[in-house]
Design a protein around this motif. Structure first.
Motif, mmCIF file in Angstrom:
data_model
loop_
_atom_site.group_PDB
_atom_site.id
_atom_site.type_symbol
_atom_site.label_atom_id
_atom_site.label_comp_id
_atom_site.label_asym_id
_atom_site.label_seq_id
_atom_site.Cartn_x
_atom_site.Cartn_y
_atom_site.Cartn_z
ATOM 1 N N LYS A 151 -2.878 10.651 2.815
ATOM 2 C CA LYS A 151 -3.755 10.221 1.560
ATOM 3 C C LYS A 151 -3.256 8.757 1.077
ATOM 4 C CE LYS A 151 -6.586 13.856 0.932
ATOM 5 N NZ LYS A 151 -7.308 14.975 -0.091
ATOM 6 N N GLU A 152 -4.190 7.953 0.878
ATOM 7 C CA GLU A 152 -3.732 6.689 0.262
ATOM 8 C C GLU A 152 -3.572 6.970 -1.396
ATOM 9 O OE1 GLU A 152 -5.881 3.071 1.173
ATOM 10 O OE2 GLU A 152 -4.524 1.841 0.037
ATOM 11 N N ILE A 153 -2.296 6.211 -1.851
ATOM 12 C CA ILE A 153 -2.247 6.449 -3.292
ATOM 13 C C ILE A 153 -2.829 5.213 -3.927
ATOM 14 C CG2 ILE A 153 -0.509 6.708 -4.905
ATOM 15 C CD1 ILE A 153 1.253 7.629 -3.097
ATOM 16 N N LYS A 154 -3.852 5.374 -4.823
ATOM 17 C CA LYS A 154 -4.558 4.064 -5.318
ATOM 18 C C LYS A 154 -3.850 3.882 -6.760
ATOM 19 C CE LYS A 154 -8.050 4.556 -2.705
ATOM 20 N NZ LYS A 154 -8.279 3.469 -1.532
ATOM 21 N N ASN A 160 0.934 -1.324 0.090
ATOM 22 C CA ASN A 160 -0.054 0.217 0.019
ATOM 23 C C ASN A 160 0.973 1.111 0.071
ATOM 24 O OD1 ASN A 160 -2.556 -1.360 0.251
ATOM 25 N ND2 ASN A 160 -2.028 -1.974 2.217
ATOM 26 N N TYR A 187 1.112 5.600 0.405
ATOM 27 C CA TYR A 187 0.383 6.675 1.008
ATOM 28 C C TYR A 187 1.284 7.946 0.964
ATOM 29 C CZ TYR A 187 -1.727 3.163 3.711
ATOM 30 O OH TYR A 187 -2.684 1.734 4.001
#
Lengths: 294, 784
Positions: free
Chosen positions: A291-294, A232, A234
């Motif tokens: 913020k999560e990076i998609k 994941n 971020y």
């Protein structure tokens, strides 16, 4: 722009050809040297869990052996005192971490207060520094904007632009630092890469909503992070409100770190607010948005 | 309002001055006999009136005086003095031809006479006879105007071997270098080891360090005025030289006898050609530079002349690699081009006008070419400055003890900090990224040489300047004053005041004279540099010994001078995106103020069996910048406490000339690390895109150096002795001179720069690097 640096490659080559016949001779007379001085490193914040102060000694630059600059242990018996003007407390030596510290519970740091740090070594060396801890950044906003063509790097690649914003209080000069970090978490283990770091003041923007942009090139970022199915990503946005000495110190350090291998750069002394020594004692306050990076 | 005031002054001068008794005008041109080359700076003196003037840059002189019979004395260094009697009942035009003393025709030259320094109103001005420039021994035998200028008092040297110079504490960019009215922006070849000026093509060289006449401005510290030869109008002649580093040839002659002439002069180095056979086939490295000076002039009639002159010079360094299936080529090319077209017009015997159209260009070009099978990549990177200007100057011999000059100059500057054009098929590049800034500079001046009393004279002037760039407009008025009071016929006291503005700035943090040094305009953030200078001095002639002596004290203040912020560099080496904004020069520099004061002494002998000079300067230069050295004053690199120079040229016999120069200069201020320490930062600080430990949690240790106060390290004193001997032989049609020289005769290792080396156990030691030990040279020169 990368190609421009070939100028300097060519100049270096031409210089090298000229210097083939040069002679070097050691200089032994009249070299100005600074005596051994105390070096202090300490940053205090209400958002931190403790006050930590690291001490070491400087050494004259020339004609010294490679004795360890990290002379922390020999300063473990020093007296390190922090005061808010009313209460003075001595910091304790942490033999594992090799620094002096005090938990937040024993000496809370309060925004808007001035703190004085005093050091007295067993051989009688004294140093003193003071700082005011700023208020926490207000109304912070962080937005990951759209991708745009990379203007400076390899053509065809994109760059990512991010927007930081905060409400600047109407007051005397404020100092800020925005830092963008990419956090990569694989199986719960985080890794970090700094993507951008800017220092600025509220000059000409006092009392307004201050917006700054941090832009990074995806081509370079990807080189360091190979995504897997379990990973994941971020964006961690750090909004730091620093004291004046906080920003002056880090800006001078940034200049130094960026140009230390450049023989053409002007000499750069690191800012210090320590009377009787080198280093820094500075207050700051911070907000982190993720913020999560998609 | 200021413009109106200036205009009023200009208009009022003639009205006031005309309201006087009837006058007649004696005017004309002073030329060299045998070539008809006009001679600037010749002393034209009327002993009956004890009045004199120096012929202007085009050899024109004029006196408007009462009718009568006068003796006129005309003298110039290297020429036989002439004394003529003229009866003036009406305007008389008198062109005068001076005869050259000739090379070594006599061991003792008795007829030659120099201008008396005590009679000249101007101070802080030194003209250097071209013959002396050619006689003074030089590095590798390459005669260099700049190297000679650095031997003069008030001029501090740059680094060893460099052509850069600093005048009265000013920066290297504060010198206006003019060649035939065109400003030369980068006067260096090969990092400044050689200047671009070829002595064979030059007619006159004058350095002004203070007391600037209003016709000159644009820089804070000095004006170096050079005029190219016009070419021989009577005979075809030539000069050629063969040296270790380069060869040169000059040809001149009439196009139409006594009406028009040409001059072509070229110089080229050839160590690239000599080294070529020794290079491997797959790797070629070469460097050369060349200069080409050309000039033509046409006398259209008695009142009109046209001059067209140009300078073209280039340095080229190229590297070529060949490998299996591919080839890489890189070339770095830089150089100047100037073209000046001038029209001299005599409106009347007393009004001389010159109109110049001026083009000047300095350009740096990086060319990259890569080929591999069918793939290719090409890139061209440019930076530079280009001027297109027009200048109009008027000399007006008004009479009544006045000689008026006025003029206007307007220049369009085009700056190209960076221009990149890329093409390639392996990554589909097709980029064109050009940054160009335009600015406009206009100057108007009026200047009066006024001799109210026999013992008292003034040069009074006013200059109005206007500069537009970046949407901003800067204006300034620059008052100028020089005064002379004669104590006795050979001694005078002089004083001067000058205010100067500089709208162009040179970005360079090496002080060496790299081709990458970049000229930039004043902008909204970077305001114009300003200076004020006062000087006072005594000038004394010893005519019986042909000696000139002057001692001058000066005090100069400089405001808004620029320097790099700590850590800033225009030569970037990293890969952070921050570097890609390196052309945003405004963020890298800071402004401050400076002052310089000192005492200069010069004892000079321009002609005779023994000629040369002794110069000494005692000076202090200090800078103060809010953002540097904690706001405290410091000594910049051009601060040298003592400067001494001795230049001697001795004619041993008709055929042998001994030459020598000796210099001593106190150490310069420099910065070296004085302490090292480790300090922790809050989070990692440095390049982006860096893998880091937990941000703002872990300890980020930075090992840093402390340089102490700026300029706290003094380099060791600079001293050097150069010797030469010239063997001259005159044959039927050819004059031949062989010169043997020794640069740095006693092999003193003067520092070029300082560096740090590390010994065992990581022990740092300071080392000086010297690049010019004793260097012998030999050259052959022919004149035909």
């Amino acid at each position: 722009m990368m190609k421009f640096r070939r100028i300097y490659y060519l100049l270096a080559l031409l210089t090298g050809l000229i210097l083939i016949n040069s002679c070097k001779k050691e200089v032994t007379d009249k070299i100005p040297q600074q005596d051994k001085k105390l070096v202090v490193s300490g940053f205090i914040s209400p958002s931190d869990d403790s006050v930590r102060v690291i001490l070491s000694f400087s050494r004259p630059y020339y004609n010294q052996g490679s004795n360890d600059l990290d002379s922390r242990k020999q300063l473990s018996t020093s007296l390190v005192t922090i005061s808010d003007g009313n209460v003075s407390v001595n910091l304790k030596w942490d033999n594992n971490k090799k620094y002096f510290s005090l938990p937040e519970t024993e000496f809370p740091i309060i925004a808007g207060s001035e703190y004085i740090l005093k050091i007295l070594t067993t051989d009688g060396k004294e140093a003193e520094a003071k700082t005011i801890v700023p208020e926490m950044p207000q109304q912070t906003e962080f937005e990951v904007m759209g991708l745009k063509p990379s203007k400076n790097r390899v053509p065809g690649y994109k760059s990512q632009k991010c927007r930081f914003a905060l409400a600047d209080p109407v007051s005397s000069e404020n100092f800020y630092r925005f830092t963008l970090v990419k956090r990569t978490v694989t199986n719960g283990i985080p890794g970090f890469a700094k993507l951008g770091d800017i220092f600025f003041t509220d000059k000409n923007r006092d009392g307004t909503v201050i917006k700054e942009f941090v832009e990074y090139d995806l081509s370079l970022e990807l080189q360091q992070n190979t995504p897997t199915a379990d990973t994941n990503f971020y964006h961690d946005a750090y909004f730091i409100s620093g004291s004046k000495e906080y920003n002056l110190f880090h800006e001078s350090l940034e200049r130094n770190n960026l140009t230390e291998d450049n023989p053409f750069a002007e000499p750069n002394n690191i800012y210090s607010n320590v009377r009787g020594g080198y280093g820094i004692f500075a207050g700051f306050n911070q907000v982190v948005m993720t913020k999560e990076i998609k | 309002m200021k413009k109106k005031l200036l205009l009023s002054i200009f208009m009022l001068f003639p009205i006031i001055l005309f309201a006087q008794e009837k006058k007649v005008t004696l005017s004309g041109f002073v030329r060299e006999k045998g070539s008809l080359e006009t001679l600037p700076g010749v002393s034209v003196f009327l002993p009956d009136l004890k009045k004199g003037m120096a012929a202007n840059n085009y050899g024109f002189y004029a006196f408007t005086i009462s009718p009568g019979t006068y003796t006129i004395e005309v003298s110039f260094v290297g020429y036989k003095k002439q004394s003529l009697q003229v009866i003036l009942n009406e305007d008389v035009k008198l062109d005068i031809e001076l005869e050259n003393d000739g090379q070594l025709d006599e061991v003792v030259v008795v007829a030659s006479e120099q201008k008396k320094i005590s009679e000249n109103t101007r101070m802080s001005t030194i003209d250097i006879p071209i013959n002396q420039i050619k006689d003074i021994p030089a590095l590798l035998g390459e005669k260099d105007v700049f190297k000679v200028i650095k031997l003069l008092p008030g001029v501090q040297k740059g680094v060893e071997g460099s052509s850069g110079f600093y005048v009265r504490g000013g920066g290297a960019d504060q010198n206006l270098i003019i060649l035939d009215d065109a400003v030369v922006y980068n006067a260096n070849h090969l990092f400044g080891f050689f200047s671009i000026f070829n002595g064979d093509a030059l007619k006159s060289v004058e350095l002004i360090k203070g007391g600037f006449p209003a016709r000159y401005g644009e820089r804070l510290s000095s004006v170096l005025v050079m005029n190219m030869k016009e070419g021989n109008k009577e005979n075809f002649t030539g000069e050629a030289g063969l040296g270790l580093l380069s060869s040169r040839i000059t040809l001149e002659g009439p196009i139409q006898k006594n009406k028009s002439s040409f001059l072509v002069s070229g110089r080229r180095t050839y160590f690239d050609l000599l080294a070529k056979p020794f290079m491997p086939e797959d790797m070629k490295v070469g460097y050369y530079f060349y200069d080409l000076n050309a000039k033509m002039n046409f006398d259209l009639n008695a009142a009109n002349k046209i001059f067209v002159s140009g300078y073209f010079g280039r340095d080229k360094f190229n590297v070529k690699d060949k490998y299996d299936g591919g080839e890489d080529k890189q070339a770095l090319i830089w150089g100047n081009a100037t073209v000046t077209t001038r029209w001299n017009h005599l409106f009347s015997n007393k009004v001389f006008a010159n109109t110049s159209l001026i083009f000047s260009d300095y350009n740096l070009l990086l060319k990259i070419g890569q080929k591999y099978k069918d793939e290719f990549y090409e890139a061209k990177y440019n930076s530079g400055i280009r001027d297109l200007g027009m200048k109009f100057d008027l000399d007006y011999a008004v009479g009544g003890d006045h000689y008026l000059r006025s003029g206007v100059k307007s220049v369009w500057h085009q700056f190209t900090p960076s221009a990149l054009v890329e093409k390639g098929n392996y990554n589909n590049v097709n980029t064109r990224n050009v940054k160009v800034y335009n600015s406009y500079e206009t100057n108007i001046y009026v200047e009066d040489d006024w001799i109210p009393l026999e013992k008292l004279s003034f040069n009074i002037g006013l200059r109005s300047t206007n500069f537009s760039a970046d949407g901003h407009n800067y204006k300034s008025i620059e008052p100028r004053l020089s005064a002379r009071f004669s104590i006795n016929p050979n001694t005078s006291v002089k004083a001067s005041y000058a205010r100067m503005n500089q709208y162009l700035h040179l970005l360079s943090n090496t002080g060496v004279g790299l081709p990458t040094d970049l000229w930039v305009p004043s902008t909204a953030k970077i305001v114009p540099e300003r200076s004020q200078q006062v000087a006072i001095g005594i000038a004394r002639d010893f005519p019986e010994k042909k000696l000139l002596f002057s001692v001058e004290g000066y005090y100069k203040t400089m405001n808004n001078i620029i320097s790099y912020r700590e850590g800033a560099s225009f030569i970037e080496t990293g890969d952070s995106p921050k570097y890609d904004e390196s052309m945003n020069f405004e963020d890298k520099i800071t402004t401050g103020k400076g002052k310089s004061y000192g005492l200069e002494m010069l004892l000079q002998r321009k002609s005779g069996r023994l000629s040369g000079w002794i110069g000494y300067t005692l000076s202090w230069t200090k800078h103060q910048f809010g953002e540097l050295n904690s706001g405290k004053e410091f000594y910049p690199r051009q601060d040298h406490r003592h400067d001494f120079s001795l230049v001697a040229i001795y004619k041993l016999s008709k055929r042998v000339k001994l030459t020598g120069s000796c210099v001593f200069s106190s150490g310069a201020s420099a910065n070296i690390p004085q302490a090292q320490y480790s300090v922790n930062s809050h989070g990692y600080v440095g390049n982006s895109y860096s893998a880091i430990h937990a941000p703002f949690k872990g300890e980020h240790v930075n090992r840093v150096n402390d340089y102490g106060e700026r300029g706290s390290f003094k380099t060791e004193p600079y001293h050097r002795l150069d010797l030469g001997v010239q063997f001259y032989k005159k044959k039927k049609r050819v004059e031949r001179t062989i010169e043997i020289g020794v640069y740095n005769a006693y092999n003193h290792l003067n520092p070029f720069y300082y560096t740090t080396d590390f010994k065992e156990n990581d022990k740092a030691v300071l080392k000086k690097v010297a690049i010019f030990p004793i260097i012998p040279s030999v050259s052959w020169n022919y004149k035909f």
